[in-house]
Scaffold this motif. Sequence first.
Motif, PDB file in Angstrom:
ATOM      1  N   TYR A  30       0.718  -1.419  -0.077  1.00  0.00           N
ATOM      2  CA  TYR A  30      -0.047   0.016  -0.034  1.00  0.00           C
ATOM      3  C   TYR A  30       0.810   1.391   0.090  1.00  0.00           C
ATOM      4  CZ  TYR A  30       0.851  -0.029   4.923  1.00  0.00           C
ATOM      5  OH  TYR A  30       1.100  -0.219   6.395  1.00  0.00           O
TER       6      TYR A  30
ATOM      7  N   THR B 202      -1.561  -2.314  -4.996  1.00  0.00           N
ATOM      8  CA  THR B 202      -2.089  -3.672  -4.440  1.00  0.00           C
ATOM      9  C   THR B 202      -2.296  -3.053  -2.721  1.00  0.00           C
ATOM     10  OG1 THR B 202      -1.435  -5.110  -5.918  1.00  0.00           O
ATOM     11  CG2 THR B 202      -2.373  -5.770  -4.007  1.00  0.00           C
ATOM     12  N   ILE B 203      -3.589  -2.973  -2.534  1.00  0.00           N
ATOM     13  CA  ILE B 203      -3.921  -3.113  -1.082  1.00  0.00           C
ATOM     14  C   ILE B 203      -4.660  -4.483  -0.918  1.00  0.00           C
ATOM     15  CG2 ILE B 203      -5.379  -1.934   0.818  1.00  0.00           C
ATOM     16  CD1 ILE B 203      -5.006   0.611  -1.173  1.00  0.00           C
ATOM     17  N   HIS B 204      -3.874  -5.311   0.035  1.00  0.00           N
ATOM     18  CA  HIS B 204      -4.366  -6.479   0.124  1.00  0.00           C
ATOM     19  C   HIS B 204      -5.459  -6.561   1.283  1.00  0.00           C
ATOM     20  CE1 HIS B 204      -0.942  -8.554  -1.614  1.00  0.00           C
ATOM     21  NE2 HIS B 204      -0.222  -7.481  -1.433  1.00  0.00           N
ATOM     22  N   ASP B 205      -5.347  -5.449   2.220  1.00  0.00           N
ATOM     23  CA  ASP B 205      -6.623  -5.573   3.216  1.00  0.00           C
ATOM     24  C   ASP B 205      -6.242  -4.263   3.930  1.00  0.00           C
ATOM     25  OD1 ASP B 205      -4.731  -5.782   5.380  1.00  0.00           O
ATOM     26  OD2 ASP B 205      -4.856  -7.841   4.629  1.00  0.00           O
TER      27      ASP B 205
ATOM     28  N   THR C  72      -6.892  -5.397  -5.408  1.00  0.00           N
ATOM     29  CA  THR C  72      -7.034  -5.963  -3.972  1.00  0.00           C
ATOM     30  C   THR C  72      -7.433  -7.297  -4.369  1.00  0.00           C
ATOM     31  OG1 THR C  72      -8.170  -5.731  -1.832  1.00  0.00           O
ATOM     32  CG2 THR C  72      -9.661  -5.318  -3.704  1.00  0.00           C
TER      33      THR C  72
ATOM     34  N   SER D 237     -12.252  -7.098   1.070  1.00  0.00           N
ATOM     35  CA  SER D 237     -11.294  -6.220   1.104  1.00  0.00           C
ATOM     36  C   SER D 237     -11.601  -4.650   0.113  1.00  0.00           C
ATOM     37  CB  SER D 237      -9.793  -6.607   0.417  1.00  0.00           C
ATOM     38  OG  SER D 237      -9.198  -7.518   1.301  1.00  0.00           O
ATOM     39  N   LYS D 238     -12.195  -5.071  -0.906  1.00  0.00           N
ATOM     40  CA  LYS D 238     -12.788  -3.816  -1.679  1.00  0.00           C
ATOM     41  C   LYS D 238     -13.877  -3.066  -1.032  1.00  0.00           C
ATOM     42  CE  LYS D 238     -14.931  -2.574  -6.128  1.00  0.00           C
ATOM     43  NZ  LYS D 238     -15.300  -3.188  -7.413  1.00  0.00           N
TER      44      LYS D 238
ATOM     45  N   ILE E  16     -11.956  -0.957   1.582  1.00  0.00           N
ATOM     46  CA  ILE E  16     -11.152  -0.035   0.937  1.00  0.00           C
ATOM     47  C   ILE E  16     -12.284   1.067   0.435  1.00  0.00           C
ATOM     48  CG2 ILE E  16     -10.008   0.867  -1.002  1.00  0.00           C
ATOM     49  CD1 ILE E  16      -8.649  -1.793  -1.139  1.00  0.00           C
TER      50      ILE E  16
ATOM     51  N   VAL F 199     -11.093   0.275  -8.178  1.00  0.00           N
ATOM     52  CA  VAL F 199     -10.593  -0.832  -7.469  1.00  0.00           C
ATOM     53  C   VAL F 199     -11.170  -2.149  -8.086  1.00  0.00           C
ATOM     54  CG1 VAL F 199     -10.833  -2.144  -5.137  1.00  0.00           C
ATOM     55  CG2 VAL F 199     -11.167   0.310  -5.293  1.00  0.00           C
TER      56      VAL F 199
END
Length: 166
Positions: A92, A105-108, A143, A148-149, A152, A163
């Motif tokens: 992130y 990428t934002i995994h969580d 993601t 997770s989406k 976000i 996303v």
Amino acid sequence: FIPMRIAIDARKLRDFGIGTYIRNVLIGLARLDRTTEYVVLCRPDDMNVGDVLGPNFRVVAESAPPYSLAEQVRIPFALARERVDLVHEPHYVLPPAIRCRSVVTIHDCIHLMFPQYLPNRLALVYARAAMWSATRKANRILTVSEASKRDILRFFDVPPEKVSVI
């Protein structure tokens, strides 16, 4: 035809979860794409990663520590020096000074949902600021799940179409 030059930040290649993600992205791209020029930013002791990829992958040493002020300055400088068209930050942190197009990428959002497990208050401030900045700066956010989406979208005011769940 001028091939696109894409940078991938692989400094966390040896990390457990994110490292596995980075390794799989690199291996998958090496199998699928023989024409795009890839610049892989990695720690000096990981320079041999290029041995298993392909001739269109060039490994560049970058020793800026993750979650540091140094990465905020040195990553944008490296990307400009390498003249990349697009960068993928697999975590992130997306330095605001980056001038090329970007995917993050934002995994969580676990750091924001359970801040009590972070080492200190400064870590929460950094995580919140880095994620906020990345959601604003990135051209696309990847993601790993619909959950997770939703997180976000709940924490950050971004259009849902920005996303993508992969």
